[in-house]
Scaffold this motif. Structure first.
Motif, mmCIF file in Angstrom:
data_model
loop_
_atom_site.group_PDB
_atom_site.id
_atom_site.type_symbol
_atom_site.label_atom_id
_atom_site.label_comp_id
_atom_site.label_asym_id
_atom_site.label_seq_id
_atom_site.Cartn_x
_atom_site.Cartn_y
_atom_site.Cartn_z
ATOM 1 N N LYS A 188 -16.660 -8.048 165.264
ATOM 2 C CA LYS A 188 -16.157 -8.375 166.187
ATOM 3 C C LYS A 188 -15.059 -8.399 166.745
ATOM 4 O O LYS A 188 -14.757 -7.815 168.083
ATOM 5 N N THR A 189 -14.435 -9.659 166.296
ATOM 6 C CA THR A 189 -13.576 -10.340 166.731
ATOM 7 C C THR A 189 -12.245 -9.887 166.569
ATOM 8 O O THR A 189 -11.282 -9.154 167.606
ATOM 9 N N ILE A 202 -10.684 -16.421 167.802
ATOM 10 C CA ILE A 202 -10.365 -16.072 166.623
ATOM 11 C C ILE A 202 -10.078 -17.736 166.213
ATOM 12 O O ILE A 202 -10.332 -18.278 165.460
ATOM 13 N N ALA A 203 -9.014 -18.524 167.369
ATOM 14 C CA ALA A 203 -8.894 -20.098 167.179
ATOM 15 C C ALA A 203 -10.320 -21.081 166.870
ATOM 16 O O ALA A 203 -10.391 -21.275 166.024
ATOM 17 N N GLU A 204 -11.385 -21.050 167.763
ATOM 18 C CA GLU A 204 -12.289 -21.146 167.263
ATOM 19 C C GLU A 204 -13.519 -20.889 166.382
ATOM 20 O O GLU A 204 -13.913 -21.848 165.544
ATOM 21 N N GLU A 205 -13.422 -19.245 165.848
ATOM 22 C CA GLU A 205 -14.030 -19.525 164.810
ATOM 23 C C GLU A 205 -13.308 -19.805 163.593
ATOM 24 O O GLU A 205 -14.426 -20.252 162.536
ATOM 25 N N LEU A 224 -1.165 -18.066 168.467
ATOM 26 C CA LEU A 224 -2.160 -18.183 167.698
ATOM 27 C C LEU A 224 -2.488 -19.738 167.359
ATOM 28 O O LEU A 224 -3.065 -20.454 167.825
ATOM 29 N N ILE A 225 -1.615 -20.170 166.581
ATOM 30 C CA ILE A 225 -0.776 -21.669 165.519
ATOM 31 C C ILE A 225 -0.728 -21.825 166.756
ATOM 32 O O ILE A 225 -1.507 -23.274 166.731
ATOM 33 N N ILE A 242 -4.787 -28.836 159.935
ATOM 34 C CA ILE A 242 -5.748 -28.038 160.163
ATOM 35 C C ILE A 242 -6.330 -27.355 159.172
ATOM 36 O O ILE A 242 -7.467 -27.279 158.480
ATOM 37 N N TRP A 243 -5.722 -26.442 158.303
ATOM 38 C CA TRP A 243 -5.626 -25.542 157.490
ATOM 39 C C TRP A 243 -4.647 -25.995 156.165
ATOM 40 O O TRP A 243 -4.237 -25.747 155.890
#
Length: 508
Positions: A188-189, A202-205, A224-225, A242-243
């Motif tokens: 869905k996103t 996307i950032a939240e998920e 996005l970054i 973050i990742w």
């Protein structure tokens, strides 16, 4: 997760045997693809029109079937869009990839058959992973999830049987469920069409997920970054905070050169790898096959038959087209494709140069026309000329000369186009002229419109009105006066714009 990573790696490595086969027997592979395409399409409307049933050789095919741009194919595509079967490819085509427009229309609709999905696009995605793992056997790619950042158009219904969207949206909609397990965002996103909300979602998920790989166009990935830094309060601007398990960015669509330093600043250290692909609405054509090499392996068994026309011959009425058996290195060719989606001798607009003939490797040289495609906007000269003409008419201006180039992303600022314009008769308001130009470019070009949406990827154009005689002086300084020498209209790098601005500053 380690066992799963090993199993997935083993599955993908099996494909390496097939890749090695077509690199060892390239001409035989392409002839097999050619024969299968002709045989499959011989009962279509296009195949009957050009006598596919009687074609016995590539040379006969070239003599009989014309080189086609989108405008030539469009009457057949239009019939396919309306649900008619057996037009360019057998059966009913349900899916169409929407991409930037042509001289005659705002958008193109490229047929995406089931064979094109499975034997080209999905196969290309698996091969991308197989080649990456072949070169990085220590990879932990499947100990986490991937984050492909898709296009800006959601799926839309054309009629009771047909749908369209960005290629990425079409692929996501048709991806087998098992592969959805590897994607970090929900379907869905991923299919959201409103970009501001989509980037936020996307950032939240994904902010707390174990992300090992990214995929997409550099422009949107940077957006996005920056949103992740804003959402998490990461003041160091180090994405690995973050990742921490991020190891590769699979990129394509635009040149990565202007973006590399920005990515290296945002993802410091030596764990990160960058892997280039050559994928378009019309097909998946090539990908990086060796670490730290910037040429691309031409993928020969995806249901695409390749021909190449020397760029200097392109304007001839009947230019000679070369197969891979006939090409040479260091020659710029316009690429022509016949595909399992029903594109026949289709001139896609890209130019390439071969860097190696065993195996066949290419570099993307540019487009067959002047263009700007720094952010995926695919702005062509015909778009610019039409928009400028309307701006002149509305603002009472007469244009003398112009050129334009991108302003690339910088810290705290997104990209833009910079226009250098010389008027014979200036408009009352240069700002109003620039607004009309921007408005018309969005009307004429759906990809430019998408990148300009709320200024997320492209802010309004930077517009500079130059003193009379500027372009003449610049051309003279280059020894380029005369009727055969033309001012470069659109360029994907800033070499011309910066040179002109430097000359103007020196003379000021």
């Amino acid at each position: 997760m380690s066992l799963f990573n090993n199993l997935a790696s083993w599955y993908l490595k099996k494909r390496m045997l097939q890749i090695e086969t077509f690199t060892k027997y390239p001409q035989e592979t392409q002839l097999e693809v050619f024969g299968r395409l002709i045989h499959t399409a011989d009962e279509t409307a296009w195949g009957k029109n050009y006598g596919y049933r009687d074609i016995q050789s590539v040379r006969e095919f070239q003599d009989r079937v014309p080189i086609s741009r989108y405008e030539r194919l469009f009457p057949y595509i239009e019939r396919t869009l309306k649900g008619e079967k057996d037009v360019l490819w057998p059966g009913v085509i349900k899916w169409f990839s929407k991409s930037s427009g042509t001289t005659n229309d705002k958008s193109k609709f490229i047929p995406v058959s089931r064979e094109a999905l499975e034997d080209c696009h999905f196969k290309g995605g698996k091969d991308m992973l197989a080649l990456y793992l072949h070169n990085r056997p220590e990879s932990q790619l499947f100990t986490g999830k991937g984050l492909p950042i898709g296009g800006s158009h959601e799926i839309n219904q054309l009629n009771s049987r047909s749908y369209y969207g960005d290629l990425s949206a079409v692929l996501i909609q048709n991806t087998p469920n098992v592969f959805n397990l590897f994607r970090a965002t929900s379907k869905k996103t991923a299919l959201m069409g409103e970009w501001e909300g989509k980037i936020q979602r996307i950032a939240e998920e994904t902010r707390q997920q174990r992300i090992t790989n990214l995929g997409g166009v550099p422009t949107w990935t940077l957006v996005l970054i920056n949103k992740l830094f804003e959402l998490t309060g990461t003041t160091s601007r180090n994405l690995l905070e973050i990742w921490p398990n991020l190891e590769v960015f699979f990129h394509g669509g635009v040149s990565f050169k202007p973006y590399r330093k920005q990515f290296e600043a945002l993802i410091p250290g030596d764990q990160m790898r960058y892997f280039e692909t050559y994928n378009a609405s019309e097909g998946f054509f090539g990908m990086q096959s060796e670490n730290d090499k910037d040429d691309l392996l031409l993928m020969l068994d995806y249901g695409i038959f390749y021909e190449f026309i020397r760029l200097e011959d392109l304007d001839q009425d009947h230019p000679r087209a070369y197969t891979i058996a006939e090409v040479e290195t260091d020659v710029t060719y316009a690429m022509v494709i016949s595909t399992n989606g029903g594109l026949w001798r289709y001139l896609i607009g890209d130019t390439v140069r071969f860097t190696n003939l065993s195996p066949f490797k290419i570099k993307i040289a540019g487009r067959t026309k002047h263009f700007i495609n720094a952010f995926g906007e695919e702005l062509m000269v015909d778009n610019a000329e039409t928009a400028l003409e309307i701006a002149c008419e509305e603002c009472g201006a007469i244009l003398e000369n112009y050129t334009a180039a991108p302003i690339y992303f910088e810290a705290g600022s997104n990209g833009a186009h910079e226009w250098l314009v010389e008027f014979q008769q200036a408009p009352e308001s240069v700002e109003a002229f620039a607004e009309v130009l921007d408005r018309e470019l969005k009307r004429l070009n759906s990809d430019y419109e998408a990148k300009r949406y709320k200024g997320i990827a492209l802010r309004p154009p930077v517009f500079r009105s130059l003193p009379p005689g500027t372009f003449y002086k610049w051309m003279k300084s280059r020894g380029k006066l005369g009727g055969q020498n033309k001012v470069p209209r659109l360029a994907n790098e800033r070499i011309y714009v910066d040179a002109i601005l430097e000359m103007v500053s020196v003379q000021a």
